[in-house]
Design a protein around this motif. Structure first.
Motif, PDB file in Angstrom:
ATOM      1  N   CYS A 178       0.241   8.910  -9.257  1.00 59.37           N
ATOM      2  CA  CYS A 178       1.103   9.060  -8.068  1.00 59.37           C
ATOM      3  C   CYS A 178       2.571   8.789  -8.403  1.00 59.37           C
ATOM      4  O   CYS A 178       3.361   9.710  -8.489  1.00 59.37           O
ATOM      5  CB  CYS A 178       0.627   8.111  -6.968  1.00 59.37           C
ATOM      6  SG  CYS A 178       1.579   8.227  -5.430  1.00 59.37           S
ATOM      7  N   HIS A 189       4.782   7.480  -6.472  1.00 60.79           N
ATOM      8  CA  HIS A 189       5.589   7.757  -5.279  1.00 60.79           C
ATOM      9  C   HIS A 189       6.609   6.650  -5.043  1.00 60.79           C
ATOM     10  O   HIS A 189       6.326   5.470  -5.221  1.00 60.79           O
ATOM     11  CB  HIS A 189       4.654   7.897  -4.062  1.00 60.79           C
ATOM     12  CG  HIS A 189       5.359   8.131  -2.774  1.00 60.79           C
ATOM     13  ND1 HIS A 189       6.084   9.269  -2.521  1.00 60.79           N
ATOM     14  CD2 HIS A 189       5.450   7.368  -1.661  1.00 60.79           C
ATOM     15  CE1 HIS A 189       6.590   9.195  -1.313  1.00 60.79           C
ATOM     16  NE2 HIS A 189       6.222   8.055  -0.760  1.00 60.79           N
ATOM     17  N   TYR A 215      10.250   0.614  -3.246  1.00 61.42           N
ATOM     18  CA  TYR A 215       8.934   0.494  -3.862  1.00 61.42           C
ATOM     19  C   TYR A 215       8.648   1.707  -4.743  1.00 61.42           C
ATOM     20  O   TYR A 215       9.151   2.796  -4.486  1.00 61.42           O
ATOM     21  CB  TYR A 215       7.840   0.423  -2.784  1.00 61.42           C
ATOM     22  CG  TYR A 215       7.879  -0.809  -1.929  1.00 61.42           C
ATOM     23  CD1 TYR A 215       7.299  -1.994  -2.365  1.00 61.42           C
ATOM     24  CD2 TYR A 215       8.479  -0.797  -0.678  1.00 61.42           C
ATOM     25  CE1 TYR A 215       7.311  -3.125  -1.569  1.00 61.42           C
ATOM     26  CE2 TYR A 215       8.498  -1.923   0.122  1.00 61.42           C
ATOM     27  CZ  TYR A 215       7.917  -3.077  -0.334  1.00 61.42           C
ATOM     28  OH  TYR A 215       7.933  -4.198   0.449  1.00 61.42           O
ATOM     29  N   ARG A 216       7.793   1.503  -5.764  1.00 65.16           N
ATOM     30  CA  ARG A 216       7.261   2.594  -6.584  1.00 65.16           C
ATOM     31  C   ARG A 216       5.791   2.308  -6.797  1.00 65.16           C
ATOM     32  O   ARG A 216       5.411   1.230  -7.272  1.00 65.16           O
ATOM     33  CB  ARG A 216       7.958   2.695  -7.933  1.00 65.16           C
ATOM     34  CG  ARG A 216       7.429   3.874  -8.775  1.00 65.16           C
ATOM     35  CD  ARG A 216       8.198   4.052 -10.064  1.00 65.16           C
ATOM     36  NE  ARG A 216       7.971   2.964 -10.992  1.00 65.16           N
ATOM     37  CZ  ARG A 216       7.016   2.972 -11.928  1.00 65.16           C
ATOM     38  NH1 ARG A 216       6.216   3.996 -12.061  1.00 65.16           N
ATOM     39  NH2 ARG A 216       6.882   1.941 -12.733  1.00 65.16           N
ATOM     40  N   CYS A 217       4.954   3.291  -6.462  1.00 60.65           N
ATOM     41  CA  CYS A 217       3.509   3.141  -6.585  1.00 60.65           C
ATOM     42  C   CYS A 217       3.126   2.990  -8.056  1.00 60.65           C
ATOM     43  O   CYS A 217       3.630   3.709  -8.921  1.00 60.65           O
ATOM     44  CB  CYS A 217       2.811   4.360  -5.974  1.00 60.65           C
ATOM     45  SG  CYS A 217       1.004   4.274  -6.083  1.00 60.65           S
ATOM     46  N   THR A 231       0.843  -1.195   0.000  1.00 59.47           N
ATOM     47  CA  THR A 231       0.000   0.000   0.000  1.00 59.47           C
ATOM     48  C   THR A 231       0.876   1.242   0.000  1.00 59.47           C
ATOM     49  O   THR A 231       1.765   1.396   0.842  1.00 59.47           O
ATOM     50  CB  THR A 231      -0.907   0.008   1.244  1.00 59.47           C
ATOM     51  OG1 THR A 231      -1.672  -1.200   1.251  1.00 59.47           O
ATOM     52  CG2 THR A 231      -1.841   1.198   1.222  1.00 59.47           C
ATOM     53  N   CYS A 232       0.593   2.138  -0.931  1.00 57.53           N
ATOM     54  CA  CYS A 232       1.350   3.383  -1.059  1.00 57.53           C
ATOM     55  C   CYS A 232       1.029   4.298   0.135  1.00 57.53           C
ATOM     56  O   CYS A 232      -0.135   4.549   0.423  1.00 57.53           O
ATOM     57  CB  CYS A 232       0.992   4.085  -2.366  1.00 57.53           C
ATOM     58  SG  CYS A 232       1.772   5.702  -2.570  1.00 57.53           S
ATOM     59  N   HIS A 272      -2.873   3.514  -2.835  1.00 59.90           N
ATOM     60  CA  HIS A 272      -3.048   2.520  -3.900  1.00 59.90           C
ATOM     61  C   HIS A 272      -2.469   1.189  -3.434  1.00 59.90           C
ATOM     62  O   HIS A 272      -1.468   1.136  -2.725  1.00 59.90           O
ATOM     63  CB  HIS A 272      -2.353   3.000  -5.181  1.00 59.90           C
ATOM     64  CG  HIS A 272      -2.622   2.140  -6.372  1.00 59.90           C
ATOM     65  ND1 HIS A 272      -3.841   2.098  -6.991  1.00 59.90           N
ATOM     66  CD2 HIS A 272      -1.823   1.295  -7.058  1.00 59.90           C
ATOM     67  CE1 HIS A 272      -3.779   1.257  -8.016  1.00 59.90           C
ATOM     68  NE2 HIS A 272      -2.551   0.752  -8.079  1.00 59.90           N
ATOM     69  N   ALA A 302       2.328  -1.985  -5.990  1.00 58.17           N
ATOM     70  CA  ALA A 302       3.593  -1.276  -6.162  1.00 58.17           C
ATOM     71  C   ALA A 302       4.609  -2.191  -6.819  1.00 58.17           C
ATOM     72  O   ALA A 302       4.534  -3.408  -6.703  1.00 58.17           O
ATOM     73  CB  ALA A 302       4.119  -0.784  -4.820  1.00 58.17           C
ATOM     74  N   ASN A 305       0.098   3.502  -9.220  1.00 64.14           N
ATOM     75  CA  ASN A 305      -0.983   4.413  -9.556  1.00 64.14           C
ATOM     76  C   ASN A 305      -0.430   5.439 -10.549  1.00 64.14           C
ATOM     77  O   ASN A 305       0.576   6.100 -10.276  1.00 64.14           O
ATOM     78  CB  ASN A 305      -1.502   5.108  -8.291  1.00 64.14           C
ATOM     79  CG  ASN A 305      -2.698   5.986  -8.568  1.00 64.14           C
ATOM     80  OD1 ASN A 305      -3.156   6.109  -9.692  1.00 64.14           O
ATOM     81  ND2 ASN A 305      -3.204   6.606  -7.505  1.00 64.14           N
TER      82      ASN A 305
END
Length: 107
Positions: free
Chosen positions: A100, A102, A93-95, A66-67, A72, A75, A97
């Motif tokens: 996003c 993030h 991690y990279r979201c 979960t971001c 979201h 990831a 979405n």
């Protein structure tokens, strides 16, 4: 430092006339030239950094993380050994979405 082209061992220096390098394993001999070129002021150039994250498509493996920014549920992740071998790996991690994207890490 010079290495043997035959067996890749470190060559030993022998002060004879003329001086030479020799290998203790395979008996390779390399005479030392009298004129030694010393290079000074060699300019080093910076290479352009290659981005790890390219575009919006997932490059690596995905997970149900979960971001923390948008919430979201998916990831992309990558594991890197940033500390000593007896410590756990760092997970980046990279979201996924599209709005996003993030980036965050988990130690």
């Amino acid at each position: 430092m010079e290495f043997c082209p035959t067996c890749a061992n470190l060559l030993q220096y022998e002060m004879t006339n003329p001086a030479r390098f020799f290998c203790r394993s395979c008996h390779y001999i390399s005479p030392i030239e009298r004129k030694v070129k010393i290079k000074r002021g060699v300019q080093l150039t910076n290479k352009a950094a290659t981005p790890i994250i390219v575009g919006k498509k997932p490059v690596g493996a995905t997970t149900d993380a979960t971001c923390p920014k948008c919430g979201h549920g998916q990831a992309e992740f990558n594991q890197v050994q940033t500390r000593s071998a007896d410590e756990p790996m760092t997970i980046y991690y990279r979201c996924l979405n599209e709005g996003c994207g993030h980036n965050w890490k988990e130690d």
